[in-house]
Motif scaffolding. Structure first.
Motif, short mmCIF file in Angstrom:
data_model
loop_
_atom_site.label_atom_id
_atom_site.label_comp_id
_atom_site.label_asym_id
_atom_site.label_seq_id
_atom_site.Cartn_x
_atom_site.Cartn_y
_atom_site.Cartn_z
N ASN A 66 -37.86 -19.23 -13.12
CA ASN A 66 -36.99 -19.87 -14.12
C ASN A 66 -36.97 -19.00 -15.36
N TYR A 67 -35.79 -18.80 -15.94
CA TYR A 67 -35.69 -18.04 -17.17
C TYR A 67 -34.95 -18.87 -18.22
N LYS A 68 -35.32 -18.65 -19.48
CA LYS A 68 -34.71 -19.40 -20.57
C LYS A 68 -34.67 -18.53 -21.82
N LYS A 140 -24.51 -11.24 -17.50
CA LYS A 140 -23.84 -12.29 -18.26
C LYS A 140 -24.66 -12.55 -19.52
N SER A 141 -24.02 -13.13 -20.48
CA SER A 141 -24.69 -13.51 -21.72
C SER A 141 -25.38 -14.85 -21.49
N ILE A 142 -26.62 -14.96 -21.94
CA ILE A 142 -27.38 -16.21 -21.82
C ILE A 142 -27.42 -16.83 -23.21
N GLY A 145 -31.00 -21.17 -25.89
CA GLY A 145 -31.54 -22.33 -25.19
C GLY A 145 -31.12 -22.45 -23.73
N ALA A 146 -30.21 -21.61 -23.28
CA ALA A 146 -29.73 -21.68 -21.90
C ALA A 146 -30.67 -20.92 -20.97
N GLY A 147 -30.52 -21.15 -19.70
CA GLY A 147 -31.35 -20.46 -18.73
C GLY A 147 -30.81 -20.63 -17.33
N GLY A 148 -31.65 -20.34 -16.39
CA GLY A 148 -31.27 -20.46 -14.99
C GLY A 148 -32.47 -20.17 -14.12
N LYS A 149 -32.22 -19.97 -12.84
CA LYS A 149 -33.33 -19.68 -11.94
C LYS A 149 -32.91 -18.65 -10.91
#
Length: 157
Positions: A66-68, A140-142, A145-149
């Motif tokens: 997970n990244y944030k 992509k730009s993150i 506070g956004a993230g993904g996995k």
């Protein structure tokens, strides 16, 4: 075999510490799961992911990174690198966008483009079992506070 299991469980414990992002503004959290298959009384197959307690050769593992973005502004050009434990064979990623290394992180590319030097000095095509590291370039730009996995699979040697 017991020492191999202990090694794999120890690898699971340090997995999160070894995963790195090429950006100070991205926080990583990694987990490993064992894929377990059971059969219901009606013969239906059921697959679940469980926290690793005992890991045996041939077990299928699912790694989740997970990244944030922890900054107040967007993060760009994020690169996440993940070493693969020695006792694990790479199987696949969830989205297929990774690049891999078969030499400890010195050279990178798609698995199909890499080679491994044999003891006699000749080369052979790299195989999934040769993978030592995975790398994702998030194109992509993150947002703040956004993230993904990122998800990849392996099997215990």
């Amino acid at each position: 075999m017991i020492s191999k299991i202990k090694y794999i469980l120890a690898s699971a414990a340090v997995f999160a510490a070894m995963t790195s992002a090429h950006a100070a503004s991205v926080e990583l959290n990694s987990k490993i799961f064992v894929e377990k298959t059971t059969y219901l009384p009606n013969g239906t197959k059921r697959t679940t992911l469980e926290a690793p307690k005992t890991i045996l050769p041939g077990d299928n593992l699912v790694f989740v990174v997970n990244y944030k973005n922890i900054e107040a502004k967007a993060a760009n050009n994020i690169i996440i690198t993940n070493p693969l434990p020695n006792a694990v064979n790479f199987v696949e990623t969830h989205d297929g966008t990774e690049i891999v290394s078969v030499d400890g992180g010195r050279m990178w590319g798609k698995l199909s483009s890499l080679t491994v030097r044999k003891p006699d000095g000749t080369y052979r095509p790299a195989l999934a079992g040769d993978v030592t590291h995975l790398r994702w370039k998030l194109n992509k730009s993150i947002g703040a506070g956004a993230g993904g996995k990122l998800i990849f699979r392996g099997s215990v040697k």
